[in-house]
Design an enzyme around this catalytic site. Structure first.
Site, PDB file in Angstrom:
ATOM      1  N   SER A   5      -1.709  -5.202   7.478  1.00 12.40           N
ATOM      2  CA  SER A   5      -3.057  -4.875   6.990  1.00 12.40           C
ATOM      3  C   SER A   5      -3.277  -5.470   5.607  1.00 12.40           C
ATOM      4  O   SER A   5      -4.356  -5.987   5.299  1.00 12.40           O
ATOM      5  CB  SER A   5      -3.246  -3.357   6.888  1.00 12.40           C
ATOM      6  N   ALA A   6      -2.253  -5.398   4.760  1.00 13.23           N
ATOM      7  CA  ALA A   6      -2.354  -5.979   3.417  1.00 13.23           C
ATOM      8  C   ALA A   6      -2.501  -7.495   3.520  1.00 13.23           C
ATOM      9  O   ALA A   6      -3.284  -8.113   2.784  1.00 13.23           O
ATOM     10  CB  ALA A   6      -1.115  -5.621   2.594  1.00 13.23           C
ATOM     11  N   LYS A  33       0.866  -1.183   0.000  1.00 10.40           N
ATOM     12  CA  LYS A  33       0.000   0.000   0.000  1.00 10.40           C
ATOM     13  C   LYS A  33       0.899   1.228   0.000  1.00 10.40           C
ATOM     14  O   LYS A  33       1.856   1.301   0.779  1.00 10.40           O
ATOM     15  CB  LYS A  33      -0.852  -0.036   1.275  1.00 10.40           C
ATOM     16  N   GLY A  38       5.227   1.133   6.739  1.00 15.41           N
ATOM     17  CA  GLY A  38       4.416   2.155   6.065  1.00 15.41           C
ATOM     18  C   GLY A  38       3.866   1.723   4.724  1.00 15.41           C
ATOM     19  O   GLY A  38       3.357   2.551   3.966  1.00 15.41           O
ATOM     20  N   PRO A  57       9.019  -5.379   3.906  1.00 10.55           N
ATOM     21  CA  PRO A  57       9.518  -5.111   5.255  1.00 10.55           C
ATOM     22  C   PRO A  57       8.357  -4.875   6.216  1.00 10.55           C
ATOM     23  O   PRO A  57       7.276  -4.444   5.808  1.00 10.55           O
ATOM     24  CB  PRO A  57      10.375  -3.851   5.086  1.00 10.55           C
ATOM     25  N   VAL A  58       8.606  -5.192   7.473  1.00  5.18           N
ATOM     26  CA  VAL A  58       7.549  -5.158   8.490  1.00  5.18           C
ATOM     27  C   VAL A  58       7.512  -3.787   9.156  1.00  5.18           C
ATOM     28  O   VAL A  58       8.559  -3.155   9.335  1.00  5.18           O
ATOM     29  CB  VAL A  58       7.817  -6.283   9.523  1.00  5.18           C
ATOM     30  N   GLY A  90       1.610  -1.032   4.413  1.00  2.81           N
ATOM     31  CA  GLY A  90       0.464  -1.933   4.586  1.00  2.81           C
ATOM     32  C   GLY A  90       0.815  -3.142   5.420  1.00  2.81           C
ATOM     33  O   GLY A  90       0.236  -3.359   6.474  1.00  2.81           O
ATOM     34  N   GLY A  91       1.769  -3.902   4.978  1.00  3.72           N
ATOM     35  CA  GLY A  91       2.269  -5.048   5.730  1.00  3.72           C
ATOM     36  C   GLY A  91       1.159  -5.921   6.286  1.00  3.72           C
ATOM     37  O   GLY A  91       0.437  -6.567   5.530  1.00  3.72           O
ATOM     38  N   ASP A 102      -6.274   0.277   8.309  1.00  6.56           N
ATOM     39  CA  ASP A 102      -5.861   0.235   6.905  1.00  6.56           C
ATOM     40  C   ASP A 102      -6.428  -0.961   6.145  1.00  6.56           C
ATOM     41  O   ASP A 102      -6.274  -1.036   4.922  1.00  6.56           O
ATOM     42  CB  ASP A 102      -4.324   0.149   6.819  1.00  6.56           C
TER      43      ASP A 102
END
Ligand code: C5P
Length: 301
Positions: free
Chosen positions: A118-119, A19, A113, A109-110, A115-116, A151
């Site tokens: 949430s995605a 995201k 910023g 990467p965790v 999404g991580g 998100d």
């Protein structure tokens, strides 16, 4: 580019696209302390991958298996993982049974910023909706998603949306097609609460709704308008992690870069390019010059 959805007879697989907050204005603050945002959110063809497959057993369990470059950053109790919490939330609503394996290929990467988690939660909800033949529409999935994270509803869209509130008010918007993007992360931690805390000390709320994204269909007009926006969290993030300034300077000095900015609360930054091929070429150069950074090219979806 791998497909967004890929199923076999027994497995449902979904891309969890990165995201990208093309702009992010902090416009106010709620009584509970959460900040009200206005953000144009887009998605990239680079992302995590979530697969659901059946396991023998009827205890209604969900087992998590994590692979991929950033698998080591997924620690602790699998029950806390947003993909597993998404399976529990959907099961609670739909009343499905049967054990499942959730495979998560962690390519992003965790806490970065983009999404991580949430995605991953959104991709899990979409994959499970097919896996269990639930036939739920996006609004129903978004209601479950919002209980998991602000998100998640946006991440269910996977095409450009204007996001308001804390993430629950979404409107689909047109975007110029064919743009390429390069994501760059310094692989250094930058906790979201610290960025918002710094914004509270030094930042100013932006006015709401100054721009009309629905009518901006031509690429140059759209880029010009985007150039007049900003990420309100970029100055706090630069103060807390000066490496972000290096990344943004490097990206904006990269040939053909149309716009360089930070996504979300950082630390991932992005550069926009005319097309995917240009983005891929520039990403190669950047990762050659900065092997200490995570650099990933993609298309904007
Ligand atoms: O959404 P996430 O769990 O990443 O948020 C982490 C923290 O960031 C929150 O606890 C809050 O302090 C801050 N935050 C905020 N306003 C938002 C999103 C996050 O203040 N809209």
């Amino acid at each position: 580019m791998a497909a967004v959805s890929e199923d076999t007879a027994s497995t449902c697989t979904e891309l969890a696209p990165a995201k990208i907050n093309l702009f992010l204005h902090v416009v106010g603050r709620r009584d509970d302390g959460y900040h009200l945002l206005e953000s144009l959110v887009a998605f990239a063809s680079v992302g995590d991958r979530v697969s659901i497959e059946p396991l023998p057993g009827t205890t209604s369990s969900a087992t998590l298996s994590v692979t991929g470059r950033f698998a080591d950053m997924i620690g602790g109790d699998p029950g806390d993982n947003l993909a597993i919490r998404a399976t529990a939330a959907l099961r609670g609503m739909a009343g499905t049974s049967g054990d499942i394996l959730v495979r998560l290929e962690k390519n992003l990467p965790v806490a970065a910023g983009v999404g991580g988690g949430s995605a991953d939660a959104a991709a899990t909800l979409i994959a499970l909706n097919r896996f269990w033949n639930l036939g739920l529409d996006r609004d129903a999935l978004a209601a479950i998603g919002l209980s998991l994270g602000a998100d998640v509803p946006a991440c269910l869209h996977r095409s450009a949306v204007m996001m308001q509130g804390i993430g629950e008010e979404l409107a689909t918007v047109p975007m110029p097609s064919g743009l390429g993007v390069v994501l760059v992360n310094p692989l250094l931690p930058l906790p979201t609460p610290a960025v918002f805390a710094d914004f509270r000390s030094f930042g100013h709320f932006a006015p709401v709704g100054r721009f009309d994204w629905q009518s901006t269909r031509d690429r140059q007009g759209w880029l010009d308008q985007l150039g007049r926006t900003c990420n309100s969290l970029e100055p706090p993030a630069r103060r807390l992690l000066p490496r972000i300034s290096n990344i943004l300077d490097t990206l904006s000095q990269t040939g053909d870069c149309l716009l360089a900015r930070m996504s979300g609360s950082g630390a991932t930054c992005f550069g926009l390019f005319a097309d995917w091929q240009t983005a891929a070429r520039r990403a190669d150069q950047l990762s050659g010059a900065h092997p200490e950074w995570w650099v990933a090219p993609g298309r904007l979806l």
